[in-house]
Design a protein around this motif. Structure first.
Motif, PDB file in Angstrom:
ATOM      1  N   PRO A 215       8.147   8.574  -7.101  1.00 31.95           N
ATOM      2  CA  PRO A 215       6.841   8.539  -7.774  1.00 31.95           C
ATOM      3  C   PRO A 215       7.001   8.216  -9.255  1.00 31.95           C
ATOM      4  N   ILE A 216       6.054   7.470  -9.778  1.00 32.64           N
ATOM      5  CA  ILE A 216       6.060   7.120 -11.193  1.00 32.64           C
ATOM      6  C   ILE A 216       5.881   8.418 -11.995  1.00 32.64           C
TER       7      ILE A 216
ATOM      8  N   ALA B 290       0.835  -1.204   0.000  1.00 34.30           N
ATOM      9  CA  ALA B 290       0.000   0.000   0.000  1.00 34.30           C
ATOM     10  C   ALA B 290       0.870   1.254   0.000  1.00 34.30           C
ATOM     11  N   ALA B 291       1.955   1.235   0.772  1.00 34.80           N
ATOM     12  CA  ALA B 291       2.848   2.390   0.847  1.00 34.80           C
ATOM     13  C   ALA B 291       3.577   2.616  -0.478  1.00 34.80           C
ATOM     14  N   MET B 292       3.806   1.552  -1.237  1.00 36.87           N
ATOM     15  CA  MET B 292       4.545   1.654  -2.498  1.00 36.87           C
ATOM     16  C   MET B 292       3.652   1.919  -3.699  1.00 36.87           C
ATOM     17  N   GLU B 293       2.358   2.004  -3.477  1.00 37.05           N
ATOM     18  CA  GLU B 293       1.409   2.279  -4.561  1.00 37.05           C
ATOM     19  C   GLU B 293       1.816   3.560  -5.287  1.00 37.05           C
TER      20      GLU B 293
ATOM     21  N   LEU C  58       9.778   1.355  -8.507  1.00 34.45           N
ATOM     22  CA  LEU C  58      10.657   0.553  -7.661  1.00 34.45           C
ATOM     23  C   LEU C  58      11.844  -0.003  -8.440  1.00 34.45           C
ATOM     24  N   SER C  59      12.274   0.727  -9.473  1.00 36.03           N
ATOM     25  CA  SER C  59      13.464   0.297 -10.201  1.00 36.03           C
ATOM     26  C   SER C  59      14.633   0.144  -9.233  1.00 36.03           C
ATOM     27  N   ASP C  60      14.731   1.065  -8.273  1.00 35.00           N
ATOM     28  CA  ASP C  60      15.681   0.943  -7.162  1.00 35.00           C
ATOM     29  C   ASP C  60      14.814   0.870  -5.909  1.00 35.00           C
TER      30      ASP C  60
END
Length: 104
Positions: free
Chosen positions: A96-97, A81-84, A88-90
């Protein structure tokens, strides 16, 4: 006093019925603090076992060592949920995307 005890019992019963109904609605019930193996984490995230192991071993996804590394389901869900919306490449430094801006 008797009325408040009766009302309290009605509320407790309603909460229990709601919980049972939600369990049926949500399908398979799982313990909130179920321990997952790294292999199960990889399957849930749809990533390789090596990548999941890196995420857990490095502490990016919180885990505990107990006959191998384990992750609490609740911790994994909180992390997801936090990474939504994050790139996450690193995974150690999520950003943010970046979406292309719309030109008029």
């Amino acid at each position: 006093m008797e009325n408040s005890a009766a009302i309290e019992m009605m509320i407790v019963n309603a909460i229990e019925r709601t919980g049972r109904a939600m369990g049926k609605y949500m399908g398979e019930r799982q313990t909130p603090d179920e321990l997952l193996t790294v292999k199960e984490v990889a399957k849930i995230l749809k990533v390789s076992l090596n990548y999941a192991n890196h995420l857990v071993q490095s502490g990016i996804i919180p885990g505990l060592k107990m006959n191998g590394m384990k992750v609490r389901r609740r911790a994994l869900e909180a992390w997801m949920a936090a990474m939504e919306g994050q790139d996450l490449s690193d995974p150690a430094q999520p950003v943010p995307i970046q979406r292309p801006s719309k030109s008029a």
